[in-house]
Design an enzyme around this catalytic site. Structure first.
Site, PDB file in Angstrom:
ATOM      1  N   GLU A 154      19.301 -14.394  21.792  1.00 39.28           N
ATOM      2  CA  GLU A 154      19.355 -13.121  21.079  1.00 39.28           C
ATOM      3  C   GLU A 154      19.703 -12.023  22.073  1.00 39.28           C
ATOM      4  O   GLU A 154      19.183 -12.015  23.196  1.00 39.28           O
ATOM      5  CB  GLU A 154      18.017 -12.808  20.411  1.00 39.28           C
ATOM      6  CG  GLU A 154      17.597 -13.826  19.364  1.00 39.28           C
ATOM      7  CD  GLU A 154      16.238 -13.487  18.773  1.00 39.28           C
ATOM      8  OE1 GLU A 154      16.191 -12.718  17.797  1.00 39.28           O
ATOM      9  OE2 GLU A 154      15.224 -13.985  19.303  1.00 39.28           O
ATOM     10  N   LYS A 197      15.295 -13.519  24.560  1.00 38.18           N
ATOM     11  CA  LYS A 197      15.763 -12.218  24.091  1.00 38.18           C
ATOM     12  C   LYS A 197      16.459 -11.486  25.235  1.00 38.18           C
ATOM     13  O   LYS A 197      16.252 -11.797  26.406  1.00 38.18           O
ATOM     14  CB  LYS A 197      14.590 -11.390  23.565  1.00 38.18           C
ATOM     15  CG  LYS A 197      14.010 -11.928  22.251  1.00 38.18           C
ATOM     16  CD  LYS A 197      12.979 -10.988  21.683  1.00 38.18           C
ATOM     17  CE  LYS A 197      12.503 -11.474  20.320  1.00 38.18           C
ATOM     18  NZ  LYS A 197      13.575 -11.439  19.306  1.00 38.18           N
ATOM     19  N   HIS A 234      13.346 -20.420   8.037  1.00 37.96           N
ATOM     20  CA  HIS A 234      14.642 -20.044   7.473  1.00 37.96           C
ATOM     21  C   HIS A 234      15.812 -20.745   8.163  1.00 37.96           C
ATOM     22  O   HIS A 234      16.899 -20.834   7.590  1.00 37.96           O
ATOM     23  CB  HIS A 234      14.833 -18.525   7.502  1.00 37.96           C
ATOM     24  CG  HIS A 234      15.086 -17.951   8.855  1.00 37.96           C
ATOM     25  ND1 HIS A 234      14.078 -17.498   9.684  1.00 37.96           N
ATOM     26  CD2 HIS A 234      16.238 -17.744   9.539  1.00 37.96           C
ATOM     27  CE1 HIS A 234      14.601 -17.042  10.798  1.00 37.96           C
ATOM     28  NE2 HIS A 234      15.906 -17.175  10.751  1.00 37.96           N
ATOM     29  N   ARG A 249       0.847  -1.184   0.000  1.00 38.68           N
ATOM     30  CA  ARG A 249       0.000   0.000   0.000  1.00 38.68           C
ATOM     31  C   ARG A 249       0.886   1.238   0.000  1.00 38.68           C
ATOM     32  O   ARG A 249       1.082   1.895   1.022  1.00 38.68           O
ATOM     33  CB  ARG A 249      -0.925  -0.026   1.212  1.00 38.68           C
ATOM     34  CG  ARG A 249      -1.954   1.104   1.194  1.00 38.68           C
ATOM     35  CD  ARG A 249      -3.153   0.807   2.081  1.00 38.68           C
ATOM     36  NE  ARG A 249      -2.749   0.379   3.413  1.00 38.68           N
ATOM     37  CZ  ARG A 249      -3.610  -0.002   4.353  1.00 38.68           C
ATOM     38  NH1 ARG A 249      -4.896  -0.016   4.088  1.00 38.68           N
ATOM     39  NH2 ARG A 249      -3.184  -0.375   5.534  1.00 38.68           N
ATOM     40  N   HIS A 253      11.498 -23.096  14.814  1.00 38.10           N
ATOM     41  CA  HIS A 253      12.957 -23.206  14.698  1.00 38.10           C
ATOM     42  C   HIS A 253      13.526 -24.311  15.583  1.00 38.10           C
ATOM     43  O   HIS A 253      14.268 -25.194  15.121  1.00 38.10           O
ATOM     44  CB  HIS A 253      13.628 -21.886  15.084  1.00 38.10           C
ATOM     45  CG  HIS A 253      13.291 -20.737  14.189  1.00 38.10           C
ATOM     46  ND1 HIS A 253      12.866 -20.900  12.897  1.00 38.10           N
ATOM     47  CD2 HIS A 253      13.325 -19.405  14.414  1.00 38.10           C
ATOM     48  CE1 HIS A 253      12.661 -19.699  12.360  1.00 38.10           C
ATOM     49  NE2 HIS A 253      12.930 -18.784  13.255  1.00 38.10           N
TER      50      HIS A 253
END
Length: 516
Positions: free
Chosen positions: A247, A369, A209, A71, A271
């Site tokens: 992370e 995290k 991924h 958009r 994952h």
């Protein structure tokens, strides 16, 4: 006169048509890649750079078009300029103007929202015109780089316009769906039914991924191409397995998604369970997609949850602290996070795999995290030797032998074992042997998205979980989420390796977390 088999002339094989010939790279047929949500971080930082890297390596066909949909009030030139900036900033391979000059002529943009029928009609017409302008006979892959709630709207638009129909298009039509695939088992089944109905099940690529990373694929080579590891890859010799995904960053601008998902739905369901299957699966008959999928499903169906969920399924939430010498705010201070949020940013759980190979071996999985550093690794810890010829003092500094597979960022393998310390006394201490991808091979490893986009365009589903894998994974995570519904996560300070309760979980079993 009929010739005998012995005198029949041998027809020379064309090496260009031999799929076993490794001298030539795999290159897709002429095709288009349509990216929905092309203005998002995933598209700018991963997908567009991956397309450039593939072009730079000569792995895209001459007839290729990258088509963005979002958009925005852009024209083709505006999108080409933005794509160029993204590729220059984030591409893995060196920048070459001649490569971009070839690619830039095949970059197009269609503006519109997901509920805009006219915009999707324009997209369909644009794809049809590619037959004449770029010699693309109806082949197209649709990448849904969009929030999961928008999946049904886009899928129904693709169905309405006939863009998902192989017969109408005259070529193949494929769809790439990003994780998380649903938010529980029921929603995953509903989405599976929708996407498999709009496209054929064979044309649906559910992307994880992590499976595109070279080090993850190397787990299979490490195990099955060597006789060194497979004989001891079982409960007779393995004490435990630890899988860590740490992370150092917070949630950034993803509060809208993350606060509704949490660490378990975000990374454990996909994952981490996929990494577990790669470690635990039996040797497949071959490395085609179906054979590998059969073995992964066996592992997922054999996974058991802990009996004592309170002690062996820990979740945490970070508070303010220090990471890499910099002040880090707490989760509740992140933008758009509710002050009373009980969403976990850390999860640690002990799982079992109830089959002949792994019965009795605990699999400790953790992800979080705002931990001290970014690292993903798999540590296989072996049982200790009886040390019969040695005095106790000889081996007091000797721990478990370990095989550590580093998935990121320093891709490689470490083997830790005992060796005598130089000197007159018999003293045995742990030492490590390292294999680093960057040092052992002259060619750098391709990015995960680079490999996976190429596989989508070729039609190779080996590295893509199917609907059964997704549903079996939710069967593992859903009971944990149900238990956690009315609980509050433990707190840990940013820069620590998680809450104290996670350390206590392993201490009850006489073990400790490996420090990456």
């Amino acid at each position: 006169m009929r010739r005998s088999a012995a005198t029949e002339p041998v027809k020379a094989r064309n090496p260009l048509r031999d799929p076993q010939d490794r001298r030539l790279p795999r290159v897709p047929e002429p095709c288009a890649l349509v990216i929905f949500g092309v203005t998002g971080d995933l598209a700018r930082k991963k997908l567009i750079p991956a397309v450039y890297d593939l072009a730079n390596r000569g792995l895209l066909p001459p007839g290729f078009v990258m088509l963005g949909f979002a958009r925005r009030d852009w024209g083709h030139g505006d999108f080409e300029s933005i794509a160029r900036d993204a590729a220059q900033q984030h591409a893995r391979t060196p920048w070459r103007e001649q490569v971009w000059a070839r690619l830039s002529g095949s970059i197009k943009f269609v503006p519109g929202s997901f509920d805009d029928d006219e915009a999707f009609d324009t997209l369909a017409a644009t794809l049809d015109k590619l037959r004449e302008t770029h010699g693309i006979p109806g082949n197209a892959a649709f990448y849904l780089s969009i929030p999961p709630p928008a999946f049904p709207t886009v899928l129904k638009q693709l169905e309405r316009t006939g863009m998902a129909d192989n017969d109408k298009s005259g070529g193949w039509r494929r769809v790439v769906v990003e994780k998380p695939f649903g938010h529980d088992l029921d929603s995953a089944r509903e989405l599976n039914g929708l996407v498999d109905n709009v496209f054929t099940p064979h044309d649906v690529f559910r992307i994880d991924h992590y499976l595109g990373k070279e080090t993850v694929q190397n787990i299979l080579a490490l195990r099955f191409a060597n006789t060194l590891f497979e004989p001891v890859w079982n409960s007779h010799y393995v004490d435990s397995v630890q899988i860590t995904m740490a992370e150092d960053v917070g949630i950034g601008t993803r509060a809208g998604f993350y606060d509704a998902a949490g660490a378990a739905r975000d990374v454990l369901q996909n994952h981490l369970l996929q990494l577990l299957t790669m470690v635990a699966l039996e040797e497949p008959v071959s490395f085609d997609s179906e054979s590998l999928r059969v073995e992964k499903l066996k592992v997922l169906r054999a996974i058991t949850l802990p009996d004592d969920t309170k002690r062996y399924a820990i979740r945490g939430q970070y508070s303010q602290g220090w990471v890499a010498g910099e002040r880090a705010i707490g989760y509740h201070q992140e933008k758009d996070v509710p002050a009373d949020s009980t969403t976990e940013t850390y999860v640690a759980v002990r799982l079992g795999v109830q089959n002949r190979r792994w019965a009795g071996v605990p699999f400790y999985i953790r992800a979080g995290k705002r931990l001290p550093r970014r690292v993903t690794e798999i540590a296989v810890s072996f049982k200790t030797a009886p040390h019969l010829p040695f005095a106790k003092t000889d081996t007091e500094e000797l721990g478990h032998n370990q095989l550590v597979i580093r998935v990121q960022p320093d891709e490689g393998v470490t083997l830790k074992f005992g060796s005598k310390v130089p000197g007159s006394a018999m003293e045995v201490r742990d030492i490590a042997m390292d294999f680093l991808y960057g040092e052992a091979f002259t060619e750098s490893s391709p990015e995960a998205y680079e490999r996976l986009i190429l596989d989508v365009l070729i039609g190779d589903k080996t590295l893509f979980p199917n609907s059964q894998e997704v549903e079996e994974s939710w069967k593992i995570v859903d009971p944990l989420e149900e238990y956690w519904t009315n609980t509050t996560p433990y707190h840990y300070r940013a820069g620590e390796w998680g809450p104290r309760e996670a350390d206590e979980m392993l201490a009850r079993d006489g073990r400790t977390w490996r420090r990456p």
